[in-house]
Motif scaffolding. Sequence first.
Motif, PDB file in Angstrom:
ATOM      1  N   GLY A  93       0.833  -1.202   0.000  1.00 60.04           N
ATOM      2  CA  GLY A  93       0.000   0.000   0.000  1.00 60.04           C
ATOM      3  C   GLY A  93       0.863   1.245   0.000  1.00 60.04           C
ATOM      4  N   PHE A  94       0.322   2.300   0.580  1.00 61.19           N
ATOM      5  CA  PHE A  94       0.997   3.585   0.580  1.00 61.19           C
ATOM      6  C   PHE A  94       1.283   4.040   2.010  1.00 61.19           C
ATOM      7  CE2 PHE A  94      -1.245   3.224  -3.349  1.00 61.19           C
ATOM      8  CZ  PHE A  94      -0.346   3.711  -4.283  1.00 61.19           C
ATOM      9  N   GLY A  95       2.283   4.881   2.150  1.00 63.97           N
ATOM     10  CA  GLY A  95       2.625   5.464   3.434  1.00 63.97           C
ATOM     11  C   GLY A  95       2.774   6.958   3.289  1.00 63.97           C
ATOM     12  N   ILE A  96       2.822   7.634   4.425  1.00 63.54           N
ATOM     13  CA  ILE A  96       3.048   9.072   4.383  1.00 63.54           C
ATOM     14  C   ILE A  96       4.311   9.415   5.149  1.00 63.54           C
ATOM     15  CG2 ILE A  96       0.647   9.731   4.019  1.00 63.54           C
ATOM     16  CD1 ILE A  96       0.474  10.429   6.994  1.00 63.54           C
ATOM     17  N   ASP A  97       4.914  10.510   4.742  1.00 61.63           N
ATOM     18  CA  ASP A  97       6.106  11.054   5.367  1.00 61.63           C
ATOM     19  C   ASP A  97       5.739  12.466   5.807  1.00 61.63           C
ATOM     20  OD1 ASP A  97       9.108  10.992   5.789  1.00 61.63           O
ATOM     21  OD2 ASP A  97       8.904  12.768   4.520  1.00 61.63           O
ATOM     22  N   VAL A  98       5.942  12.782   7.081  1.00 67.76           N
ATOM     23  CA  VAL A  98       5.504  14.061   7.626  1.00 67.76           C
ATOM     24  C   VAL A  98       6.684  14.776   8.270  1.00 67.76           C
ATOM     25  CG1 VAL A  98       3.919  15.176   9.246  1.00 67.76           C
ATOM     26  CG2 VAL A  98       3.224  13.075   8.082  1.00 67.76           C
ATOM     27  N   ALA A  99       6.796  16.080   8.017  1.00 67.38           N
ATOM     28  CA  ALA A  99       7.825  16.914   8.641  1.00 67.38           C
ATOM     29  C   ALA A  99       7.210  18.264   8.999  1.00 67.38           C
ATOM     30  CB  ALA A  99       9.010  17.103   7.711  1.00 67.38           C
ATOM     31  N   ILE A 100       7.587  18.773  10.177  1.00 67.99           N
ATOM     32  CA  ILE A 100       7.058  20.044  10.663  1.00 67.99           C
ATOM     33  C   ILE A 100       8.196  21.039  10.806  1.00 67.99           C
ATOM     34  CG2 ILE A 100       5.931  21.202  12.616  1.00 67.99           C
ATOM     35  CD1 ILE A 100       4.584  18.507  13.213  1.00 67.99           C
ATOM     36  N   SER A 101       7.948  22.279  10.390  1.00 67.31           N
ATOM     37  CA  SER A 101       8.889  23.370  10.568  1.00 67.31           C
ATOM     38  C   SER A 101       8.167  24.485  11.324  1.00 67.31           C
ATOM     39  CB  SER A 101       9.374  23.878   9.203  1.00 67.31           C
ATOM     40  OG  SER A 101      10.204  25.013   9.366  1.00 67.31           O
ATOM     41  N   ALA A 102       8.772  24.939  12.417  1.00 66.09           N
ATOM     42  CA  ALA A 102       8.172  25.987  13.237  1.00 66.09           C
ATOM     43  C   ALA A 102       8.982  27.271  13.111  1.00 66.09           C
ATOM     44  CB  ALA A 102       8.126  25.540  14.693  1.00 66.09           C
ATOM     45  N   ASN A 103       8.291  28.372  12.857  1.00 64.30           N
ATOM     46  CA  ASN A 103       8.916  29.686  12.781  1.00 64.30           C
ATOM     47  C   ASN A 103       8.339  30.532  13.914  1.00 64.30           C
ATOM     48  OD1 ASN A 103      10.198  32.040  12.022  1.00 64.30           O
ATOM     49  ND2 ASN A 103       8.760  32.494  10.379  1.00 64.30           N
ATOM     50  N   LEU A 104       9.169  30.815  14.927  1.00 63.45           N
ATOM     51  CA  LEU A 104       8.748  31.577  16.099  1.00 63.45           C
ATOM     52  C   LEU A 104       9.540  32.884  16.153  1.00 63.45           C
ATOM     53  CD1 LEU A 104       8.282  28.431  16.761  1.00 63.45           C
ATOM     54  CD2 LEU A 104       8.213  29.180  19.115  1.00 63.45           C
ATOM     55  N   PRO A 105       9.129  33.889  15.361  1.00 60.65           N
ATOM     56  CA  PRO A 105       9.889  35.137  15.327  1.00 60.65           C
ATOM     57  C   PRO A 105       9.928  35.811  16.706  1.00 60.65           C
ATOM     58  CG  PRO A 105       7.907  35.286  13.944  1.00 60.65           C
ATOM     59  CD  PRO A 105       7.956  33.918  14.519  1.00 60.65           C
ATOM     60  N   GLY A 106      11.114  36.340  17.029  1.00 61.83           N
ATOM     61  CA  GLY A 106      11.274  37.071  18.278  1.00 61.83           C
ATOM     62  C   GLY A 106      11.511  36.202  19.495  1.00 61.83           C
ATOM     63  N   ILE A 107      11.563  34.880  19.308  1.00 64.06           N
ATOM     64  CA  ILE A 107      11.798  33.962  20.428  1.00 64.06           C
ATOM     65  C   ILE A 107      13.212  33.393  20.303  1.00 64.06           C
ATOM     66  CG2 ILE A 107      11.028  31.846  21.591  1.00 64.06           C
ATOM     67  CD1 ILE A 107       8.902  33.984  21.720  1.00 64.06           C
ATOM     68  N   ASP A 108      13.962  33.432  21.392  1.00 67.43           N
ATOM     69  CA  ASP A 108      15.307  32.863  21.425  1.00 67.43           C
ATOM     70  C   ASP A 108      15.253  31.401  20.966  1.00 67.43           C
ATOM     71  OD1 ASP A 108      18.178  33.007  22.476  1.00 67.43           O
ATOM     72  OD2 ASP A 108      17.359  31.288  23.594  1.00 67.43           O
TER      73      ASP A 108
END
Length: 140
Positions: A93-108
């Motif tokens: 069958g099929f699978g999924i590949d997931v990746a998350i990118s977070a952009n937190l401007p102004g946070i160290d």
Amino acid sequence: MAILYTAQASATGGRAGRAVSDNGVLDVTLTVPKEMGGDGATGTNPEQLFAAGYSACFLGALKFVAGKEKVKLSEDTTITTRVGIGPREDGTGFGIDVAISANLPGIDKDVAEKLVAAAHIVCPYSHAMRTSTEVPVTVA
């Protein structure tokens, strides 16, 4: 688990069809991407819907965690989720590949990394992906 809210949607036509929520607010045309043999027609697909839902849910979890830590997130905080699909290596069958990118401007960066790691624990999408949540399937 005590269920606080349940969403429901139905699809017809498969990847080239339509998906509608039970309250009618979500009503989208589904199309097959060119990369998967589609004609490039205007519409969305399950991967885009999953990416949008995951991004929104993860940002909600991030806001929850930041609130507990008394960290003010910028209105420009953005979560971007990539969802890829392809054949599984076992050929079944099929699978999924997931990746998350977070952009937190102004946070160290150190603080941002801690908040994102905590949000990844809190977010129900992340939990489901991490634990391979069993999904009951029935025939109506």
